[in-house]
Each structure stands twice: as C-alpha cells, then as structure tokens.
Motif scaffolding. Structure first.
Motif, short mmCIF file in Angstrom:
data_model
loop_
_atom_site.label_atom_id
_atom_site.label_comp_id
_atom_site.label_asym_id
_atom_site.label_seq_id
_atom_site.Cartn_x
_atom_site.Cartn_y
_atom_site.Cartn_z
N LEU A 1 15.26 1.58 -28.47
CA LEU A 1 13.91 1.44 -29.01
C LEU A 1 13.74 2.27 -30.34
CD1 LEU A 1 11.58 2.02 -25.82
CD2 LEU A 1 12.55 -0.26 -27.05
N ARG A 2 14.06 3.26 -30.59
CA ARG A 2 13.92 4.21 -31.59
C ARG A 2 14.88 3.28 -33.01
NH1 ARG A 2 14.30 10.47 -29.93
NH2 ARG A 2 12.22 10.50 -28.84
N LYS B 1 1.04 -1.13 -0.05
CA LYS B 1 -0.05 -0.09 0.07
C LYS B 1 0.95 1.26 0.10
CE LYS B 1 -3.59 2.38 2.69
NZ LYS B 1 -4.49 2.48 3.96
N ASP B 2 0.42 2.28 -0.53
CA ASP B 2 0.90 3.69 -0.63
C ASP B 2 2.33 3.50 -1.35
OD1 ASP B 2 -1.26 4.59 0.76
OD2 ASP B 2 -0.53 4.42 2.51
N VAL B 3 2.50 2.77 -2.38
CA VAL B 3 3.58 2.70 -3.21
C VAL B 3 3.46 3.44 -4.51
CG1 VAL B 3 5.21 1.16 -4.00
CG2 VAL B 3 4.27 0.67 -2.06
N LYS B 4 4.47 4.31 -4.75
CA LYS B 4 4.60 4.92 -6.11
C LYS B 4 4.94 4.14 -6.98
CE LYS B 4 5.62 9.18 -8.54
NZ LYS B 4 6.53 10.74 -8.40
N CYS B 5 4.14 3.94 -8.37
CA CYS B 5 4.31 2.93 -9.28
C CYS B 5 4.40 3.81 -10.76
CB CYS B 5 3.64 1.67 -9.38
SG CYS B 5 3.56 1.06 -8.16
N THR B 6 5.42 3.29 -11.73
CA THR B 6 5.17 4.05 -12.96
C THR B 6 5.17 2.80 -14.12
OG1 THR B 6 6.48 5.80 -12.19
CG2 THR B 6 6.61 5.65 -14.59
N LEU B 7 4.49 2.96 -15.02
CA LEU B 7 4.24 2.10 -16.13
C LEU B 7 4.81 2.97 -17.43
CD1 LEU B 7 3.46 -0.45 -17.55
CD2 LEU B 7 1.27 0.39 -17.75
N GLU B 8 5.48 2.51 -18.02
CA GLU B 8 6.14 3.12 -19.42
C GLU B 8 5.92 1.88 -20.48
OE1 GLU B 8 9.43 5.95 -21.35
OE2 GLU B 8 9.86 4.96 -19.31
N TYR B 9 5.24 2.30 -21.65
CA TYR B 9 5.39 1.19 -22.75
C TYR B 9 5.48 1.83 -24.12
CZ TYR B 9 0.64 2.68 -23.15
OH TYR B 9 -0.84 3.33 -23.56
N GLN B 10 5.82 1.23 -25.15
CA GLN B 10 6.07 1.45 -26.45
C GLN B 10 5.79 0.36 -27.38
OE1 GLN B 10 9.42 3.80 -27.35
NE2 GLN B 10 9.05 3.84 -29.64
N VAL B 11 5.15 0.45 -28.51
CA VAL B 11 4.95 -0.55 -29.50
C VAL B 11 6.12 -0.40 -30.60
CG1 VAL B 11 3.54 -1.67 -31.37
CG2 VAL B 11 2.52 -0.65 -29.27
N ILE B 12 7.04 -1.20 -30.68
CA ILE B 12 8.22 -0.99 -31.53
C ILE B 12 7.94 -1.40 -32.85
CG2 ILE B 12 10.42 -1.79 -31.87
CD1 ILE B 12 10.74 -2.44 -28.78
N THR B 13 7.30 -2.62 -33.07
CA THR B 13 7.04 -2.85 -34.62
C THR B 13 5.48 -3.68 -34.70
OG1 THR B 13 8.03 -5.29 -34.28
CG2 THR B 13 9.56 -3.36 -34.95
N GLY B 14 5.08 -3.51 -35.81
CA GLY B 14 3.84 -4.21 -36.12
C GLY B 14 2.56 -3.40 -36.54
N LYS C 1 -6.45 2.91 -18.54
CA LYS C 1 -7.03 1.85 -19.80
C LYS C 1 -6.88 2.88 -20.99
CE LYS C 1 -10.89 -0.94 -21.83
NZ LYS C 1 -12.27 -1.35 -21.52
N GLU C 2 -6.18 2.46 -22.28
CA GLU C 2 -5.98 3.14 -23.32
C GLU C 2 -6.42 2.06 -24.49
OE1 GLU C 2 -5.56 5.94 -24.10
OE2 GLU C 2 -5.33 7.04 -22.01
N VAL C 3 -7.01 2.60 -25.55
CA VAL C 3 -7.32 1.76 -26.79
C VAL C 3 -6.44 2.28 -27.97
CG1 VAL C 3 -9.12 1.09 -28.32
CG2 VAL C 3 -9.57 1.46 -25.88
N LYS C 4 -5.75 1.22 -28.59
CA LYS C 4 -4.96 1.60 -29.64
C LYS C 4 -4.02 2.72 -29.48
CE LYS C 4 -8.07 -0.32 -33.03
NZ LYS C 4 -8.84 0.11 -34.45
N LYS C 5 -3.06 2.51 -28.63
CA LYS C 5 -2.25 3.55 -28.11
C LYS C 5 -0.60 3.09 -28.55
CE LYS C 5 -1.62 7.34 -25.58
NZ LYS C 5 -2.38 8.68 -25.66
N GLN C 6 0.03 3.91 -29.02
CA GLN C 6 1.47 3.73 -29.51
C GLN C 6 2.42 3.56 -28.35
OE1 GLN C 6 2.46 6.06 -32.68
NE2 GLN C 6 0.93 5.41 -34.09
N TYR C 7 2.34 4.70 -27.55
CA TYR C 7 3.15 4.74 -26.33
C TYR C 7 2.76 5.75 -25.29
CZ TYR C 7 4.56 8.84 -28.64
OH TYR C 7 4.34 10.37 -29.08
N ASP C 8 3.04 5.40 -23.98
CA ASP C 8 2.58 6.30 -23.07
C ASP C 8 3.12 5.83 -21.71
OD1 ASP C 8 1.07 8.29 -21.81
OD2 ASP C 8 -0.65 7.02 -21.63
N SER C 9 3.06 6.72 -20.64
CA SER C 9 3.86 6.75 -19.34
C SER C 9 2.66 7.03 -18.62
CB SER C 9 5.03 7.52 -19.12
OG SER C 9 5.88 7.29 -18.11
#
Length: 218
Positions: free
Chosen positions: A162-163, A46-59, A78-86
């Motif tokens: 990644l780039r 509980k009370d832990v700061k978390c970070t999610l970062e993602y990116q679609v490389i190919t496809g 929740k995100e739909v058809k997202k290329q990258y985000d944090s």
C-alpha cells in the motif's frame, strides 16, 4: 510406524488443523468516484469479534468518510475525512452489518480505497488440538510459531504494498506537475525573449522622416 513417519503425520495434521480454523477475512481495493457512496454488506453471528481496517491509497487529500452500521441501523463507527484507521468490535446480535465509504464531499477527485474486514478470530492452537495430546511436540510448536510469523509477514507485506502504491502515485503526480511547470516556464521564457528582440530592434530602426521632393520653378 517409525518415529520419522509419526512426526511427519503429526505436522501434517497440525497444518490441516491450522487451515481449518474458523476465521473469515475479506480484502478489497476499489475506486470510489467523486460524489459517490459505496456500501458492503456482511451477515455475522452474535458475539463475533470483527476488525475493520482501511486506507485511502490515492486521490485528493487521501481522505474518505466511513460509517459502520448494525443490523438495526445503529451507527457503530463513523469517521469523517479519515485517511486510515483500524476498528475492532464484537457483534451484539446476528444480522446484516453494513460498511459504507463515501466520497460525496469531493466534486472531481476519485479515490482508491483499500480495506480489510476480518470476521472472527483464530483459536489458540493448543486449545484446538488439546483433546488429542497433552502437550505440543517441538515440531508442532515450531509449526505453530511459523504460522504466527507468516501471518505477521503477510500483514507487513500488505502495508508495504500500500505504501509503495501510494508513493508511486504521489511521485507520478509530482512528475506531471513538474512537467507542466517546466512547459509553462519555457513558454514564458520564449515570449520574453521574442519581446526583448523586438524591443532591441526598435532601438536600431531608422526613424528619420523621408524628405519630400521639392519643385523649383523656372
């Protein structure tokens, strides 16, 4: 203990303290098949700061559906058809959190996805070693600055890799398409050339009717 030895011991102690800081980070690159959904689970306090970062490389169009749910099944992100985000959030209860990547909207295209999931954050070095010293020495301050700079370098290197992968995959795909287009153009030129030769030959072909033999009666 001479001053040089004391300085070395202090720096080594500082580096060990930096390594002991409680922060968990998971980086993963995986292939997401078409019409598939993959989920990853993590038990967080509980009370832990978390970070999610993602990116679609190919496809495909470089997009994917992402959903983050809490231990109670509530959707946090929740995100739909997202290329990258944090996305950064703080947990409200201890439990198992789930991150799902979905490619169910794609019928034939596989995706290569990278994500970095950080749980917790590093405490300030001054607050960690403040019990034994009242102020940081110049060497310790330099080591702390180097530590922060190295973290930035690692982040920049990750994004540049990644780039680079994304650019190489795009260039290879473009090269394949150009080759197929060139092959198609070559076939069309060959067919047109053969057709033109046949048409020209038909212009110079002798089409006069042959005279039939006549019989003269005696």
């Amino acid at each position: 203990m001479n001053p040089l030895t004391a300085c070395v011991v202090s720096v080594v102690s500082l580096l060990l303290t930096l390594l002991a800081l409680s922060v968990s980070s998971s980086e993963l690159t995986f292939e997401l098949p078409d019409n598939e959904k993959l989920c990853f689970h993590e038990v967080i306090d509980k009370d832990v700061k978390c970070t999610l970062e993602y990116q679609v490389i190919t496809g495909g169009n470089y997009d994917v559906d992402v959903e983050l749910t809490s231990q109670s099944g509530q959707s946090i992100y929740k995100e739909v058809k997202k290329q990258y985000d944090s996305y950064t959030w703080t947990t409200t209860a201890k439990g198992e959190y789930r991150i799902c990547f979905s490619n169910e909207f794609s019928t034939f295209t596989h995706k290569l996805v990278y994500f970095d999931f950080k749980v917790g954050e590093e405490d300030a070095i001054k607050s960690v070693i403040g019990e034994r010293v009242t102020a940081l020495t110049q060497m310790e301050s330099s080591a702390d600055a180097m530590h922060e700079n190295l973290k930035s370098v690692i982040d920049y290197q990750t994004h540049h890799r990644l780039r680079e992968v994304q650019g190489r995959e795009f260039a290879e795909d473009l090269n394949d398409r150009v080759q197929y287009w060139s092959l198609g153009q070559s076939v069309v030129i060959l067919v047109v050339s053969i057709g033109q030769v046949m048409v020209l030959r038909s212009f110079f072909t002798d089409k006069r009717p042959h005279a039939s033999p006549s019989f003269i009666g005696t």
